[in-house]
Design an enzyme around this catalytic site. Structure first.
Site, mmCIF file in Angstrom:
data_model
loop_
_atom_site.group_PDB
_atom_site.id
_atom_site.type_symbol
_atom_site.label_atom_id
_atom_site.label_comp_id
_atom_site.label_asym_id
_atom_site.label_seq_id
_atom_site.Cartn_x
_atom_site.Cartn_y
_atom_site.Cartn_z
ATOM 1 N N GLU A 35 -0.205 -9.625 7.493
ATOM 2 C CA GLU A 35 0.599 -9.170 6.372
ATOM 3 C C GLU A 35 0.482 -10.261 5.316
ATOM 4 O OE1 GLU A 35 4.595 -8.322 7.588
ATOM 5 O OE2 GLU A 35 5.269 -8.181 5.498
ATOM 6 N N ARG A 260 2.237 -14.604 22.206
ATOM 7 C CA ARG A 260 1.960 -15.372 20.996
ATOM 8 C C ARG A 260 1.961 -16.860 21.323
ATOM 9 N NH1 ARG A 260 4.726 -13.133 16.854
ATOM 10 N NH2 ARG A 260 4.746 -14.948 15.515
ATOM 11 N N LYS A 270 6.402 -17.355 10.131
ATOM 12 C CA LYS A 270 6.148 -17.354 8.693
ATOM 13 C C LYS A 270 7.422 -17.581 7.899
ATOM 14 C CE LYS A 270 2.685 -14.082 8.334
ATOM 15 N NZ LYS A 270 2.329 -12.772 7.830
HETATM 16 P P1 ATP Z 1 5.785 -13.853 11.670
HETATM 17 O O1 ATP Z 1 6.363 -13.016 12.795
HETATM 18 O O2 ATP Z 1 5.885 -15.322 11.866
HETATM 19 O O3 ATP Z 1 6.222 -13.407 10.315
HETATM 20 P P2 ATP Z 1 3.620 -12.151 11.944
HETATM 21 O O4 ATP Z 1 3.230 -12.033 13.352
HETATM 22 O O5 ATP Z 1 4.462 -11.064 11.417
HETATM 23 O O6 ATP Z 1 4.237 -13.572 11.707
HETATM 24 P P3 ATP Z 1 1.276 -11.161 10.715
HETATM 25 O O7 ATP Z 1 0.666 -11.491 9.415
HETATM 26 O O8 ATP Z 1 1.825 -9.795 10.901
HETATM 27 O O9 ATP Z 1 2.362 -12.275 10.999
HETATM 28 O O10 ATP Z 1 0.262 -11.490 11.885
HETATM 29 C C1 ATP Z 1 -1.071 -11.054 11.908
HETATM 30 C C2 ATP Z 1 -1.557 -11.066 13.324
HETATM 31 O O11 ATP Z 1 -1.457 -12.381 13.888
HETATM 32 C C3 ATP Z 1 -0.722 -10.158 14.189
HETATM 33 O O12 ATP Z 1 -1.582 -9.381 15.005
HETATM 34 C C4 ATP Z 1 0.119 -11.075 15.000
HETATM 35 O O13 ATP Z 1 0.421 -10.527 16.232
HETATM 36 C C5 ATP Z 1 -0.764 -12.326 15.111
HETATM 37 N N1 ATP Z 1 0.055 -13.530 15.279
HETATM 38 C C6 ATP Z 1 1.029 -13.971 14.464
HETATM 39 N N2 ATP Z 1 1.610 -15.074 14.959
HETATM 40 C C7 ATP Z 1 0.981 -15.350 16.130
HETATM 41 C C8 ATP Z 1 1.119 -16.359 17.129
HETATM 42 N N3 ATP Z 1 2.033 -17.324 17.024
HETATM 43 N N4 ATP Z 1 0.288 -16.320 18.188
HETATM 44 C C9 ATP Z 1 -0.642 -15.374 18.292
HETATM 45 N N5 ATP Z 1 -0.827 -14.394 17.397
HETATM 46 C C10 ATP Z 1 -0.027 -14.369 16.323
HETATM 47 MG MG MG Z 2 3.865 -9.064 11.637
#
Ligand code: ATP
Ligand code: MG
Length: 564
Positions: A35, A260, A270
């Site tokens: 995102e 994760r 984030k």
């Molecule tokens: P946050 O929850 O911190 O806002 P997010 O997971 O919503 O982060 P996205 O931009 O939606 O952020 O993530 C893109 C991809 O990266 C998704 O498939 C998500 O599952 C993966 N991802 C995000 N954070 C992690 C992590 N700590 N470990 C592994 N994969 C991750």
């Molecule tokens: Mg997300």
């Protein structure tokens, strides 16, 4: 060897089974779906490595898809940085760059299809009421009074939502599933909301935006994604993911969840990273203390080290936290093999070699990397005045301190043996400001012809040739392993480490470093791995310490403590 050949994680296991059974006609299409509401961090790197790695291992492709269903002003910068970071990590999406916003038209058609099937309805409850009606884990939800509207009425209302007839939050489109489901995600989830905001790509064309759950799975389907790999928090969303693709009767992708990444002494959320940047606890998204890809890059991490780290931590089904020491170990291991060794004195003490002629200088020869002799040698200037590390001198040495002290002889690395004869102090403060030493010309290269041994070796830099630099020393961003480890009423920022950045000015580096360019990496003997910072100029060089050479550092630390 790829990871698939050395170890098979459960995701690769599933993909391998599907390839064998021909479930997706042997195709493998994955995607990385960020995102664009922040910069990528090392947790994302794990997902990038997994998704692009799967595609590479199974002869498939990995799409880069921006999940841009939530309009916001800053998205363009994030879209740019995310592409830069994925590319820097070493991955290529080829022609497969997509945006969920490209599918807004198609998604709207899908919404109409669901209404026509009697599987979705327009609901007039306010967001608060929707939440209230949803119930909770112990109580079933209540059905919305708008749930049994006719197909015609729903179609008309959706059209008017789309035309902009209603204000933000006035109505939603909801799936008609089961308000008593034990899975809250199936209690008539919202599919569309009204939001009168400008989108970075579609402008003001849409006054309604699809929710994540409606956009994500359908985007996977539109792109014929075979394996939709995401993190564990989406496990409970999978029944909805499947329900929507089944009801719409469209291409069915397989969602697979993995744990994760969490790392000690830092945050990988984030929302929190945005807070640290916005509230200026750090200096922007690429602050070398942050676990963002851009921060790690500026800190001196290499893409190879990050990929290697992702290989080492593997992919599991259970949440866990990785010790940041593993990340640092991986980096050190990687840098050790390819870093040019140089000398840099961070906390200089002046040493005048009284029997060395004034105005004279000569070259000594130093090996560039004892781990890799093919990296050759270089010449360094030696002269009458040199700097050594303050910590390499003790007026009153304790046992086991083998470096310089009055009357003692030590080696200046690759140069000569010197003996300390006199200690000069600032009259006012008593601080040691200079040492007077003599050198033995018969010890050129740092070895003595008569076999005489010295126990200590110090790094040094010739004063007349030194490059003056600023060096930034980093430590963990948070003092506690778990930043959330706060007493009642505390917040995670209470645990920020006040010494996460120490700026050292007036450091003395060997002359060759004058022409080092931002991004170039070195090992400063005994002091760690360093990279030229993006702020650096030839007039005002700035180096970041990427990581310490732990063993050496631990030993010096110990010596310092003993001497106190
Ligand atoms: P946050 O929850 O911190 O806002 P997010 O997971 O919503 O982060 P996205 O931009 O939606 O952020 O993530 C893109 C991809 O990266 C998704 O498939 C998500 O599952 C993966 N991802 C995000 N954070 C992690 C992590 N700590 N470990 C592994 N994969 C991750
Ligand atoms: Mg997300």
């Amino acid at each position: 060897m790829t990871q698939a050949e050395t170890s098979v994680d459960f995701v690769r296991g599933i993909v391998a089974d599907d390839s064998r059974s021909g479930k997706f006609d042997g195709r493998v299409v994955t995607r990385f779906p960020p995102e664009p509401n922040g910069y990528l961090h090392i947790g994302h790197a794990k997902s990038v490595c997994l998704n692009f790695g799967l595609a590479a291992d199974f002869g498939g492709v990995c799409h880069l898809r921006f999940d841009d269903t939530n309009p916001s002003k800053e998205e363009v910068e994030y879209v740019r940085s995310i592409q830069e970071d994925v590319r820097w990590l070493g991955f290529d999406w080829g022609p497969n760059l997509f945006y969920a916003s490209d599918y807004f038209g198609q998604l709207y058609e899908y919404a109409i299809r669901l209404i026509e099937k009697g599987k979705a309805y327009v609901c007039d409850l306010t967001p608060e009421e929707v939440r209230e009606y949803r119930g909770n884990l112990t109580e079933p939800g209540k059905e919305s009074p708008y749930r049994n509207r006719s197909v015609e009425e729903n179609l008309d209302l959706l059209r008017r939502m789309r035309a902009g007839d209603f204000e933000s939050g006035e109505r939603t489109l909801r799936a008609k599933i089961d308000m008593a489901s034990p899975n809250l995600n199936l209690r008539d989830p919202v599919l569309y909301r009204i939001l009168k905001e400008t989108h970075h790509r579609t402008g003001d064309v849409w006054p309604i935006y699809p929710m994540y759950d409606f956009a994500h799975g359908q985007s996977d389907s539109i792109e014929n994604v075979t394996h939709s790999v995401c993190t564990l928090e989406f496990e409970d969303h999978r029944p909805l993911y499947d329900w929507l693709q089944d009801e719409l009767d469209i291409y069915h992708s397989q969602q697979i969840e993995f744990a994760r990444l969490n790392i000690t002494h830092t945050v990988l959320s984030k929302r929190r990273l945005i807070q640290l940047v916005d509230e200026e606890y750090v200096n922007g998204w690429d602050d070398p203390r942050l676990p963002t890809i851009s921060g790690l890059r500026r800190r001196g991490y290499t893409p190879e080290a990050l990929r290697d780290f992702c290989d080492r931590i593997g992919v599991a089904k259970r949440d866990n936290t990785v010790d940041i020491a593993l990340l640092e170990y991986t980096l050190r291991d990687h840098l050790n093999k390819r870093s040019l060794r140089v000398m840099g004195v961070l906390d200089p003490l002046k040493v005048v070699i009284t029997n060395y002629p004034e105005g004279k200088s000569e070259d000594v020869v130093s090996v560039n990397n004892p781990e890799d002799m093919s990296m050759g040698e270089r010449k360094i200037k030696f002269s009458r005045t040199v700097y050594i590390e303050k910590d390499d001198f003790r007026e009153v040495p304790l046992p086991k301190f083998y470096r310089l002290s009055p009357g003692r002889e030590v080696r200046l690395k690759d140069a000569f043996y010197i003996t300390c004869n006199e200690v000069i102090k600032d009259e006012a403060t008593g601080e040691i400001i200079e040492l007077r030493c003599t050198y033995d010309p018969e010890t050129y290269g740092g070895t003595s012809a008569d076999g005489r041994k010295v126990r200590g070796t110090s790094h040094w830099v010739s004063a007349a040739h030194a490059v003056d630099a600023e060096v930034r020393i980093y430590d963990h961003l948070f003092s506690t392993e778990d930043p959330d480890d706060v007493p009642d009423g505390g917040v995670f920022t209470d645990n920020l480490n006040p010494e996460s950045l120490v700026v050292m000015k007036g450091c003395k580096l060997e002359q060759g470093l004058r022409k080092a360019k931002p991004g170039e990496r070195f090992q400063f003997l005994r002091m760690g791995y360093f990279v030229v910072d993006s702020d650096s100029t030839p007039e005002a060089p700035v180096f970041n310490r990427t990581v310490a050479l732990r063993d050496t550092w631990a030993r010096m630390d110990q010596a310092r403590k003993q001497s106190r």
